[in-house]
Design an enzyme around this catalytic site. Structure first.
Site, short mmCIF file in Angstrom:
data_model
loop_
_atom_site.label_atom_id
_atom_site.label_comp_id
_atom_site.label_asym_id
_atom_site.label_seq_id
_atom_site.Cartn_x
_atom_site.Cartn_y
_atom_site.Cartn_z
CB CYS A 1 -0.83 0.14 1.29
SG CYS A 1 -1.99 -1.24 1.17
CB CYS B 1 -12.43 -1.46 6.71
SG CYS B 1 -12.90 -2.81 8.04
CB SER B 2 -9.21 1.78 3.74
OG SER B 2 -8.55 0.63 3.62
CB ILE C 1 -12.32 -3.11 -2.29
CG1 ILE C 1 -12.41 -3.97 -1.13
CG2 ILE C 1 -11.81 -3.51 -3.87
CD1 ILE C 1 -10.71 -4.31 -1.09
CG HIS D 1 -6.34 2.11 0.57
ND1 HIS D 1 -5.10 2.83 0.25
CD2 HIS D 1 -5.89 1.20 1.30
CE1 HIS D 1 -4.12 2.14 0.65
NE2 HIS D 1 -4.30 1.01 1.22
N1 COA Z 1 -16.40 1.59 4.23
C1 COA Z 1 -17.76 2.13 3.89
N2 COA Z 1 -18.50 1.50 3.05
C2 COA Z 1 -18.09 0.47 2.56
C3 COA Z 1 -16.86 -0.12 2.96
C4 COA Z 1 -16.00 0.57 3.67
N3 COA Z 1 -14.71 0.14 3.90
N4 COA Z 1 -16.62 -1.25 2.21
C5 COA Z 1 -17.97 -1.44 1.35
N5 COA Z 1 -18.84 -0.35 1.65
C6 COA Z 1 -20.05 -0.41 1.30
C7 COA Z 1 -20.29 -0.50 -0.05
O1 COA Z 1 -20.22 0.74 -0.82
C8 COA Z 1 -21.58 -1.14 -0.32
O2 COA Z 1 -22.63 -0.08 -0.10
P1 COA Z 1 -24.03 -0.32 -1.08
O3 COA Z 1 -24.64 -1.31 -0.68
O4 COA Z 1 -24.77 0.87 -0.46
O5 COA Z 1 -23.61 -0.27 -2.43
C9 COA Z 1 -21.79 -1.94 1.01
O6 COA Z 1 -20.88 -1.37 1.97
C10 COA Z 1 -21.31 -3.47 0.77
O7 COA Z 1 -20.17 -3.32 0.20
P2 COA Z 1 -19.29 -4.68 -0.15
O8 COA Z 1 -18.34 -4.41 -1.53
O9 COA Z 1 -20.19 -5.94 -0.43
O10 COA Z 1 -18.46 -4.71 1.15
P3 COA Z 1 -17.85 -6.12 1.23
O11 COA Z 1 -18.25 -6.84 2.66
O12 COA Z 1 -17.28 -6.99 0.12
O13 COA Z 1 -16.08 -5.57 1.79
C11 COA Z 1 -14.66 -4.98 3.58
C12 COA Z 1 -15.97 -4.79 2.90
C13 COA Z 1 -14.55 -3.98 4.61
C14 COA Z 1 -14.41 -6.37 4.02
C15 COA Z 1 -13.82 -4.34 2.37
O14 COA Z 1 -13.88 -3.15 2.02
C16 COA Z 1 -12.14 -4.39 2.76
O15 COA Z 1 -11.68 -5.67 2.78
N6 COA Z 1 -11.61 -3.37 3.32
C17 COA Z 1 -10.32 -3.44 3.62
C18 COA Z 1 -9.23 -3.20 2.43
C19 COA Z 1 -7.94 -3.62 2.70
O16 COA Z 1 -7.61 -4.42 3.65
N7 COA Z 1 -6.89 -2.61 2.22
C20 COA Z 1 -5.39 -2.94 2.68
C21 COA Z 1 -5.39 -2.15 3.81
S1 COA Z 1 -3.75 -2.38 4.44
#
Ligand code: COA
Length: 380
Positions: free
Chosen positions: A84, A206-207, A209, A329
């Site tokens: 990252c 969480c940040s 995707i 992110h």
């Molecule tokens: N913050 C706010 N809203 C989020 C979000 C987040 N981090 N991630 C997803 N959403 C929202 C989406 O926009 C979607 O909204 P909608 O239904 O109104 O369209 C809803 O939540 C569901 O999204 P979805 O893509 O199905 O979420 P998910 O459950 O597949 O993923 C996380 C959520 C947190 C697991 C994923 O964002 C993640 O893995 N984040 C961490 C990324 C990471 O590790 N980066 C490297 C860092 S070192």
């Protein structure tokens, strides 16, 4: 250091289903070239920050790939990867290239396309930034930062509500940023009620995707109205959390910030605006302590009191872009986006989210769970 940022460009960040890495790069770079008021032929070298294109998109060789795409094939072009922190490291490589005297004007491009792939493939590719034993144990990045959050809570009494206040602040800042992924405001209650991802971290800790690109033109030439880079430093640590002396700090961040303050001839008290690596809410809390803005164990309550929020803070404002949390992110683009936001703030061109007193800005970009930390300090 005699090096300036001549121009910046950025795309919208978010789930950009219709955009390709090529298209994102073209938009960000053409804006940066226009902003710098140069001809693309003046670019002597290209540094591309990217983490996942090889693993997810089977496209490597990104230096030549983007040089060709941008119509400047023939120049020196290199991809820089540091998880990252790829964008921050690409900036650092570009700074050293200009300071060496080998190139006068260079392009830094951070680009990532994450949303065309299955979430489990993205999570697994992101774990390429972790250690072998972490991967084999099945832990994910939210899981690793959840361990850091637990350690911080145990050591300092940091609460889940205080962590939630990081997300509330950064979504507020993002709501003022047209390029941000999220424009919805959060409350402590909505964060606390969001679904659990890795206890104690919830969805809104969480940040996301994301897709996006950011570009910066650096030059060793004397220019008018440029922003100067007064420090560019990198430090590293063990990939694995299990080999760290402490889980309540990221020692690479402590190390790199000390080096950067010395290089710039400033202290943490001189920084007016900071873009810090809030990949999870606990990460911003630890960053503000490790960068020396607050004593260890104090940042969570300062953030919760609004002391680094736009319009409330009279000293330091943190993550006016919305941070990784609210702005999004796209991993390889993040470190370059941080620079774009600081430059735009220092030049007074961010509209509603303008920090009035902004003279010196700091960017902090982290790879993995803290194995790479990059700090840049910029001055108007
Ligand atoms: N913050 C706010 N809203 C989020 C979000 C987040 N981090 N991630 C997803 N959403 C929202 C989406 O926009 C979607 O909204 P909608 O239904 O109104 O369209 C809803 O939540 C569901 O999204 P979805 O893509 O199905 O979420 P998910 O459950 O597949 O993923 C996380 C959520 C947190 C697991 C994923 O964002 C993640 O893995 N984040 C961490 C990324 C990471 O590790 N980066 C490297 C860092 S070192």
């Amino acid at each position: 250091m005699k090096i300036s940022i001549a121009g910046t460009g950025i795309t919208k960040f978010g789930e950009l289903w219709d955009a390709s890495p090529r298209g994102l790069a073209r938009v960000a770079v053409s804006k940066a070239i226009e902003d710098a008021d140069i001809k693309k032929e003046e670019i002597g070298a290209v540094f591309v920050g990217n983490m996942l294109s090889g693993m997810l998109g089977s496209q490597e060789h990104l230096g030549a790939f983007f040089a060709e795409e941008l119509g400047i094939a023939g120049v020196s072009a290199t991809k820089i990867e540091g998880a990252c922190a790829s964008g921050g490291l690409a900036m650092h490589a570009a700074v050293t290239a200009v300071l060496s005297g080998l190139y006068e004007t260079v392009l830094v491009l951070g680009v990532e396309k994450m949303t065309d792939h299955k979430p489990e493939d993205v999570a697994s590719a992101l774990m390429g930034a972790g250690s072998e034993e972490e991967r084999l144990s099945g832990v994910s990045f939210p899981g690793l930062y959840a361990l850091l959050a637990r350690a911080h809570m145990d050591a300092f009494g940091t609460t889940e509500e205080q962590m939630a206040s990081v997300a509330v602040k950064n979504h507020y800042h993002a709501s003022l940023n047209p390029n941000a992924q999220f424009h919805n405001l959060l409350t402590i209650e909505s964060v606390m009620k969001s679904s659990c991802v890795a206890d104690p971290l919830k969805l809104y800790d969480c940040s996301p995707i994301s897709d996006g690109a950011a570009a910066v033109i650096l030059t060793g030439k004397k220019i008018r109205n440029g922003v100067s880079i007064i420090a560019s430093c990198v430090a590293t640590d063990t990939l694995s959390l299990s080999r760290r002396k402490s889980l309540t700090e990221l020692s690479a961040t402590r190390e790199v910030s000390k080096k950067a303050y010395t290089q710039a001839g400033v202290t943490s008290k001189d920084i007016d605006i900071a873009e810090v690596h809030d990949c999870f809410s606990i990460a911003e809390i630890m960053a503000l302590e490790d960068l020396g803005f607050f004593k260890k164990g104090h940042a969570a309550r300062e953030i919760a009191k609004g002391h680094v929020t736009l319009g409330t803070s009279d000293r330091l404002v943190v993550n006016t872009s919305g941070g990784l949390k609210g702005c999004g992110h796209p991993v390889g683009a993040t470190g370059v986006k941080q620079i774009v936001e600081l430059v735009d703030q220092l030049k007074g061109r961010v509209g509603e989210r303008q920090v009035k007193k902004s003279r010196i800005g700091l960017s902090h970009n982290v790879g993995g769970s803290g194995a790479t930390a990059v700090v840049h300090i910029l001055k108007k």
